[in-house]
Design a protein around this motif. Structure first.
Motif, short mmCIF file in Angstrom:
data_model
loop_
_atom_site.label_atom_id
_atom_site.label_comp_id
_atom_site.label_asym_id
_atom_site.label_seq_id
_atom_site.Cartn_x
_atom_site.Cartn_y
_atom_site.Cartn_z
N ILE A 5 43.10 46.02 -75.10
CA ILE A 5 43.07 44.71 -75.75
C ILE A 5 43.04 43.59 -74.70
CG2 ILE A 5 44.42 43.11 -77.17
CD1 ILE A 5 45.20 45.58 -78.88
N LEU A 9 40.00 40.98 -74.65
CA LEU A 9 40.21 39.54 -74.78
C LEU A 9 39.57 38.79 -73.61
CD1 LEU A 9 43.86 39.42 -76.14
CD2 LEU A 9 41.76 38.94 -77.39
N THR A 21 40.79 31.21 -81.43
CA THR A 21 40.65 32.60 -81.86
C THR A 21 41.33 33.52 -80.86
OG1 THR A 21 38.56 32.12 -82.98
CG2 THR A 21 38.99 34.43 -82.41
N ARG A 24 45.01 33.34 -81.32
CA ARG A 24 45.40 34.08 -82.52
C ARG A 24 45.43 35.59 -82.24
NH1 ARG A 24 45.82 32.74 -88.07
NH2 ARG A 24 46.60 34.64 -89.01
N TYR A 25 44.36 36.08 -81.60
CA TYR A 25 44.30 37.51 -81.25
C TYR A 25 45.44 37.90 -80.31
CZ TYR A 25 39.54 38.23 -83.16
OH TYR A 25 38.44 38.38 -83.98
N GLU A 26 45.71 37.07 -79.32
CA GLU A 26 46.80 37.37 -78.37
C GLU A 26 48.13 37.48 -79.10
OE1 GLU A 26 46.37 34.14 -75.62
OE2 GLU A 26 44.73 35.13 -74.54
N TYR A 69 42.34 39.21 -89.29
CA TYR A 69 42.18 38.94 -87.87
C TYR A 69 42.57 40.16 -87.03
CZ TYR A 69 41.11 33.94 -87.62
OH TYR A 69 40.50 32.71 -87.68
N ALA A 70 43.66 40.82 -87.42
CA ALA A 70 44.09 42.01 -86.69
C ALA A 70 43.04 43.12 -86.80
CB ALA A 70 45.44 42.50 -87.21
N LEU A 73 40.19 42.22 -84.53
CA LEU A 73 40.58 42.46 -83.14
C LEU A 73 40.48 43.93 -82.79
CD1 LEU A 73 41.89 41.81 -80.39
CD2 LEU A 73 44.11 41.95 -81.55
#
Length: 87
Positions: A5, A9, A21, A24-26, A69-70, A73
């Motif tokens: 991940i 990212l 974004t 949010r992903y982090e 979102y998860a 990701l």
């Protein structure tokens, strides 16, 4: 998964993904993904692990958009790993 991940990212940032974004992903990775499957290698992650990750999010009161979102990701990270051999 944590390493995958992190690299994914960085790739998204290099590709110009919007900063909000990435933030949010982090946050999702740190708070919801890492505690459940973060220490596993990507090739060790099974559907049941992902189900458990999303169950923890549901029990934690995460909204449907957060879970989407998860999913984006994780799906993106797995596809990127397969394409680049970095998984």
């Amino acid at each position: 998964m944590n390493d995958l991940i992190e690299h994914y990212l960085a790739y998204l940032e290099d590709q110009g993904r919007e900063r909000r974004t990435l933030i949010r992903y982090e946050g999702l990775a740190k708070n919801w993904v890492a505690p459940v499957i973060g220490e596993k290698l990507a090739r060790q992650v099974r559907p049941a692990d992902l189900d458990r990750c999303f169950a923890v999010m549901r029990r934690g009161g995460q909204s449907a958009p957060s879970m989407s979102y998860a999913k984006a990701l994780l799906s993106g990270a797995f596809k990127w790993a397969k394409r680049t051999g970095k998984g």
